[in-house]
Design a protein around this motif. Structure first.
Motif, mmCIF file in Angstrom:
data_model
loop_
_atom_site.group_PDB
_atom_site.id
_atom_site.type_symbol
_atom_site.label_atom_id
_atom_site.label_comp_id
_atom_site.label_asym_id
_atom_site.label_seq_id
_atom_site.Cartn_x
_atom_site.Cartn_y
_atom_site.Cartn_z
ATOM 1 N N GLU A 187 0.845 -1.185 0.000
ATOM 2 C CA GLU A 187 0.000 0.000 0.000
ATOM 3 C C GLU A 187 0.885 1.242 0.000
ATOM 4 O O GLU A 187 1.806 1.336 0.787
ATOM 5 C CB GLU A 187 -0.878 -0.022 1.250
ATOM 6 N N PRO A 188 0.602 2.190 -0.880
ATOM 7 C CA PRO A 188 1.420 3.402 -0.922
ATOM 8 C C PRO A 188 1.340 4.156 0.394
ATOM 9 O O PRO A 188 0.289 4.162 1.050
ATOM 10 C CB PRO A 188 0.788 4.239 -2.034
ATOM 11 N N GLU A 189 2.457 4.790 0.749
ATOM 12 C CA GLU A 189 2.447 5.531 1.996
ATOM 13 C C GLU A 189 3.348 6.741 1.881
ATOM 14 O O GLU A 189 4.217 6.823 1.007
ATOM 15 C CB GLU A 189 2.907 4.634 3.151
ATOM 16 N N VAL A 190 3.119 7.678 2.779
ATOM 17 C CA VAL A 190 3.946 8.873 2.885
ATOM 18 C C VAL A 190 5.079 8.540 3.851
ATOM 19 O O VAL A 190 4.815 8.043 4.949
ATOM 20 C CB VAL A 190 3.118 10.057 3.421
ATOM 21 N N THR A 191 6.300 8.775 3.447
ATOM 22 C CA THR A 191 7.432 8.477 4.322
ATOM 23 C C THR A 191 8.142 9.761 4.707
ATOM 24 O O THR A 191 8.253 10.690 3.901
ATOM 25 C CB THR A 191 8.431 7.517 3.644
ATOM 26 N N CYS A 193 10.208 14.583 3.298
ATOM 27 C CA CYS A 193 8.987 13.800 3.096
ATOM 28 C C CYS A 193 8.986 13.289 1.667
ATOM 29 O O CYS A 193 9.362 14.023 0.739
ATOM 30 C CB CYS A 193 7.771 14.692 3.358
ATOM 31 N N VAL A 194 8.578 12.049 1.500
ATOM 32 C CA VAL A 194 8.307 11.525 0.165
ATOM 33 C C VAL A 194 6.819 11.222 0.103
ATOM 34 O O VAL A 194 6.346 10.256 0.709
ATOM 35 C CB VAL A 194 9.127 10.261 -0.152
ATOM 36 N N PRO A 195 6.057 12.074 -0.577
ATOM 37 C CA PRO A 195 4.605 11.850 -0.663
ATOM 38 C C PRO A 195 4.288 10.645 -1.547
ATOM 39 O O PRO A 195 5.176 10.101 -2.215
ATOM 40 C CB PRO A 195 4.108 13.138 -1.318
ATOM 41 N N ILE A 196 3.045 10.240 -1.549
ATOM 42 C CA ILE A 196 2.602 9.174 -2.433
ATOM 43 C C ILE A 196 2.763 9.652 -3.878
ATOM 44 O O ILE A 196 2.421 10.793 -4.202
ATOM 45 C CB ILE A 196 1.156 8.775 -2.111
ATOM 46 N N SER A 197 3.254 8.773 -4.741
ATOM 47 C CA SER A 197 3.836 9.208 -6.013
ATOM 48 C C SER A 197 2.882 9.950 -6.934
ATOM 49 O O SER A 197 3.301 10.861 -7.639
ATOM 50 C CB SER A 197 4.441 8.015 -6.755
ATOM 51 N N ASN A 198 1.624 9.615 -6.986
ATOM 52 C CA ASN A 198 0.739 10.282 -7.935
ATOM 53 C C ASN A 198 -0.076 11.399 -7.281
ATOM 54 O O ASN A 198 -1.000 11.941 -7.908
ATOM 55 C CB ASN A 198 -0.194 9.271 -8.594
ATOM 56 N N VAL A 231 9.344 25.814 2.394
ATOM 57 C CA VAL A 231 9.111 24.489 1.836
ATOM 58 C C VAL A 231 9.573 24.498 0.390
ATOM 59 O O VAL A 231 9.560 25.527 -0.284
ATOM 60 C CB VAL A 231 7.633 24.057 1.900
ATOM 61 N N GLU A 232 9.959 23.318 -0.068
ATOM 62 C CA GLU A 232 10.246 23.184 -1.482
ATOM 63 C C GLU A 232 10.117 21.725 -1.898
ATOM 64 O O GLU A 232 10.113 20.816 -1.060
ATOM 65 C CB GLU A 232 11.621 23.731 -1.852
ATOM 66 N N ARG A 233 9.996 21.558 -3.192
ATOM 67 C CA ARG A 233 9.907 20.225 -3.779
ATOM 68 C C ARG A 233 11.006 20.182 -4.843
ATOM 69 O O ARG A 233 10.753 20.380 -6.017
ATOM 70 C CB ARG A 233 8.533 20.012 -4.370
ATOM 71 N N PRO A 234 12.217 19.927 -4.410
ATOM 72 C CA PRO A 234 13.372 20.159 -5.283
ATOM 73 C C PRO A 234 13.473 19.230 -6.482
ATOM 74 O O PRO A 234 14.010 19.628 -7.513
ATOM 75 C CB PRO A 234 14.560 19.962 -4.340
ATOM 76 N N ASP A 235 12.974 18.009 -6.358
ATOM 77 C CA ASP A 235 13.260 17.043 -7.424
ATOM 78 C C ASP A 235 12.033 16.276 -7.881
ATOM 79 O O ASP A 235 12.147 15.219 -8.464
ATOM 80 C CB ASP A 235 14.334 16.063 -6.946
ATOM 81 N N GLY A 236 10.858 16.763 -7.589
ATOM 82 C CA GLY A 236 9.651 16.100 -8.046
ATOM 83 C C GLY A 236 9.209 14.939 -7.185
ATOM 84 O O GLY A 236 8.140 14.378 -7.417
ATOM 85 N N SER A 237 10.018 14.541 -6.195
ATOM 86 C CA SER A 237 9.573 13.469 -5.319
ATOM 87 C C SER A 237 9.640 13.899 -3.864
ATOM 88 O O SER A 237 8.683 13.729 -3.124
ATOM 89 C CB SER A 237 10.392 12.201 -5.542
ATOM 90 N N ASN A 238 10.758 14.488 -3.447
ATOM 91 C CA ASN A 238 10.865 14.924 -2.060
ATOM 92 C C ASN A 238 10.135 16.237 -1.835
ATOM 93 O O ASN A 238 10.050 17.093 -2.721
ATOM 94 C CB ASN A 238 12.339 15.119 -1.691
ATOM 95 N N PHE A 239 9.609 16.381 -0.625
ATOM 96 C CA PHE A 239 8.941 17.612 -0.214
ATOM 97 C C PHE A 239 9.542 17.965 1.134
ATOM 98 O O PHE A 239 9.450 17.176 2.077
ATOM 99 C CB PHE A 239 7.435 17.366 -0.124
ATOM 100 N N PHE A 272 -1.315 10.839 5.864
ATOM 101 C CA PHE A 272 -0.261 11.385 6.709
ATOM 102 C C PHE A 272 0.916 10.428 6.804
ATOM 103 O O PHE A 272 0.756 9.205 6.805
ATOM 104 C CB PHE A 272 -0.780 11.621 8.129
ATOM 105 N N GLY A 273 2.119 10.994 6.907
ATOM 106 C CA GLY A 273 3.287 10.215 7.258
ATOM 107 C C GLY A 273 3.310 9.938 8.749
ATOM 108 O O GLY A 273 2.436 10.390 9.496
ATOM 109 N N GLU A 274 4.335 9.227 9.188
ATOM 110 C CA GLU A 274 4.435 8.861 10.595
ATOM 111 C C GLU A 274 5.012 9.982 11.447
ATOM 112 O O GLU A 274 5.033 9.870 12.664
ATOM 113 C CB GLU A 274 5.266 7.593 10.756
ATOM 114 N N GLY A 275 5.493 11.012 10.802
ATOM 115 C CA GLY A 275 5.947 12.180 11.543
ATOM 116 C C GLY A 275 7.447 12.192 11.796
ATOM 117 O O GLY A 275 8.108 11.151 11.811
#
Lengths: 116, 110
Positions: free
Chosen positions: A1-5, A23-28, A67-75, A107-110
């Motif tokens: 299952e996709p998750e926020v890490t 943070c790595v959000p869910i990909s889509n 905040v920034e999203r430098p590479d399209g995956s990390n936040f 939500f991620g685990e924090g």
């Protein structure tokens, strides 16, 4: 299952130091959020991010925060010069579409930040 | 700043009992969500209610949104130890922001 890490799970820092929480959000997912929860208190909204820019922020999110999203995956959440009162659990969350008011926010685990 | 007050703040009950948690505000919300949070984890969405008077059921959990969209309740029937956790309500005002309630910490004793 996709998750926020989120990383790190716990960071201890000295007052005045810079901290970056990742943070790595869910990909889509398209919408990204940071919330914080001071120990024993309620979850508080910090900022929302969509289409590579901030869409809304609270009064907590002052000039020390960015905040920034430098590479399209990390936040990332950066706190430029930490204060004692920044000690809290920071939660990243992501959403596919539609806004958190009616959509499902994941939500991620924090990341627990302790400022000494 | 919208304020969502939850009551009770703490609740400790025996397995098999019923309970109700309340979420109240003086503000009108476009929607209201209930989350459950386990220690060391982020909140997990249980339900979203959007229409005044709406009732939703999720197994033994019944959620109701007040007619005026200012309050909500969560009723658990025959509570089980697995229901133990922090229950949070969250109200939506703008499309992009949720205001979280103060939380109710539930302990179900076997």
């Amino acid at each position: 299952e996709p998750e926020v890490t989120q990383t790190p799970s716990h960071q201890v820092t000295q007052m005045g130091q810079e901290v970056i929480l990742r943070c790595v959000p869910i990909s889509n997912h398209l919408y990204f959020y940071w919330y914080r929860q001071i120990l024993g208190q309620k979850v508080e909204f910090l900022v929302s991010f969509y289409n590579n820019e901030i869409s809304e922020k609270s009064e907590i999110f002052d000039d020390q925060f960015s905040v920034e999203r430098p590479d399209g995956s990390n936040f990332t959440l950066k706190i430029r010069s930490t204060k004692l009162e920044d000690s809290a659990m920071y939660f990243c969350a992501s959403l596919l579409a539609g806004g958190p008011v009616t959509g499902e926010l994941f939500f991620g685990e924090g990341s627990r930040l302790t400022v000494l | 700043t919208q304020l969502l007050e939850q009551s009770p703040q703490f609740l400790s009950i025996q397995e098999g009992e019923n309970l109700t948690v309340y979420c109240n505000s003086s503000s009108v919300f476009s929607s209201l969500q209930w989350y459950r949070q386990e220690p060391g984890e982020g909140p997990v969405l249980l339900v979203t209610v959007v229409t005044g008077g709406e009732v939703k059921k999720l197994k033994r959990l019944t959620f109701q949104f007040g007619d005026a969209r200012k309050d909500s309740s969560l009723h658990i029937t025959a509570a089980q130890p697995g229901d133990t956790g922090l229950y949070l309500c969250a109200g939506g005002v703008s499309w992009d922001n949720l205001f979280f309630g103060t939380g109710t910490r539930l302990t179900v004793i076997p």
